[in-house]
Design an enzyme around this catalytic site. Sequence first.
Site, PDB file in Angstrom:
ATOM      1  N   PHE A  50       0.848  -1.189   0.000  1.00  0.00           N
ATOM      2  CA  PHE A  50       0.000   0.000   0.000  1.00  0.00           C
ATOM      3  C   PHE A  50       0.884   1.239   0.000  1.00  0.00           C
ATOM      4  O   PHE A  50       1.904   1.282   0.692  1.00  0.00           O
ATOM      5  CB  PHE A  50      -0.919   0.004   1.223  1.00  0.00           C
ATOM      6  N   GLU A  51       0.478   2.252  -0.749  1.00  0.00           N
ATOM      7  CA  GLU A  51       1.317   3.447  -0.887  1.00  0.00           C
ATOM      8  C   GLU A  51       1.544   4.154   0.450  1.00  0.00           C
ATOM      9  O   GLU A  51       2.488   4.907   0.610  1.00  0.00           O
ATOM     10  CB  GLU A  51       0.712   4.417  -1.892  1.00  0.00           C
TER      11      GLU A  51
END
Lengths: 256, 336
Positions: A50-51
Amino acid sequence: MKNYNIMELMICVAARELGNGRTAGIGSGAPCAAAMLAQKTLAPHLVIMFESGGIDPLIPEMPVSVGDSRTFHKAVRAGTMFEVMQACSRGMVDYAILGGAQIDLYGNINSTMLGSDYRKPAVRLPGSGGSNDFASLCWRTIIMSVQEKSRFVPTLDFITAPGWLDGGDSRAASGLPADCGPYRVITDMAVMDFEQESKRMRVISINPGCTFDDVQNNCGFELLKARKVFTTKPPTVMELRILREEIDPERTIIGR
Amino acid sequence: MIADSTAQTLGPLFMNPDPDEARAYFRSKSRMKANKLMSLKEAVEKFVHDGDYLAMGGFGTNRTPVAACQEIVRQGRKNMGFAGHTSTHDFQILATGEVFDRVDIASIIGLETRGMSPCARAYMESGRVRICEWTNFSLAARLKAAAMGIPFLPTRNMLGTDTLRQSGAKVVTCPFTGKRLVLQPALYPDVSVIHVHEADIYGNCRIRGITISDDDLAGASRKLIITTERLIPTEEIRSDPALTSIPYYLVDAVCEVPYGAYPTGMPGEYYSDEAHLKEWLTAQGDPAAFASFLKRIIHDCPDHAAYIELAGGIGRIKELRARELMLHKEGIREEL
């Protein structure tokens, strides 16, 4: 009668594109459901990133937000945005799954604004977020979208995230990293890739119950057609069971 | 479309990336281990000024400094700059007060899977806000450059897009490889707020879970307000220094604000209050109802504790804690 809806179909088709042992940059919603389904079917060792910084979580239930605690639940690391993005930049992230308000024939994506004047948008949208970064730096971008003329347009009002830009070798010429870019477009009607030379969107598989004309009639530009066009394999009983019972029992995504 | 290295970008730079200007400021910043405890009201009065450039820690609806956003609105700050680094509920709160008039955008307006904020969108479409486009990586890199004290960091995103064209980045040719690079200018916010799990009175902070960009945001900010779920003794900090996410000398104010991220989520503490966030969305359907909603939950609330009481108090927090810890999966509290 189909025993699945279009969201379930798109999630199942996207899940099958994700290879075992690969890494994927994932956002909330349908892309997350697809990655979770892949892990429970063909790609148990798919690594989700996930960013916001979560790396390889064991996602216990569908996250509401790209940074909520589910996105780093039992992860190997709860890190930073910069380190996930630098992994993309270094060439260690294989897939990104993206959507957008508008998509053109080269797989460029608009999620910034609608209208002809950037300074006076008819509709202001959220902007890039991590979309441009993933599309620029991950090896294979998979685009998920409902097949509509208003979404599949000949010219974007704003290029938020790069696809193959103007086609041909224009992406490489722009200075973006070599050999990466849009790989698949998954809609409720078909699966598309991009023709190797022109980089134009090309239908490779048509979903059950649809025809090529249906796809073309719901697209604002001329689609290429692969020499052999397959029929997309519908969701299996097992995929649907996992998706409905284990991944999204509250139907927050598949109930849309 | 940008096709060559003379690429012009059109976006305004709201902040000066000059590292020497920043160094001159940081030279004068106190390194004293002083007691920085104060109320959030006092911290906002003292450190958040009209016209300043503001940034908020957290990401999406996670560890968002909601108490600080509501206090800034309550105190009526105006004409601020703002860093919209996947800014969701914080952006919506600040938009209701029209606190900012210029925004660096990576992602705004959106509330992730919940939809989009009508009030934030209306303000952004009003033409009264100056904007500059970026991406999440670009803003993260801009903060890192500032924290490093260098004028920019080069990246390989944004090329070929309108995002680049409407940004304030610059494109250059790499002197080593001949490749095209995008220079992300350092961003030094005047003031930032970060919500953390634990802090001591000097501002040594612990964050559990992802830090997102908050390590760099802390280093990049001229002034930094910390809101913390709870205070802990310095001895506890010193017992395991590897757990310190933000060291004291970056911090100007420490405010103990339990549930300070509510209704967004706080890892290990409480999950986001989806029902309340939905109430925010539905209230926006009717301008009069929305005005009275805001009056009730922001303007008439003396502080965050009063807001928590309004929102259901400890009873609601207990439910959100159970949700965060997934106790519903253990067969108790079925109603969750």
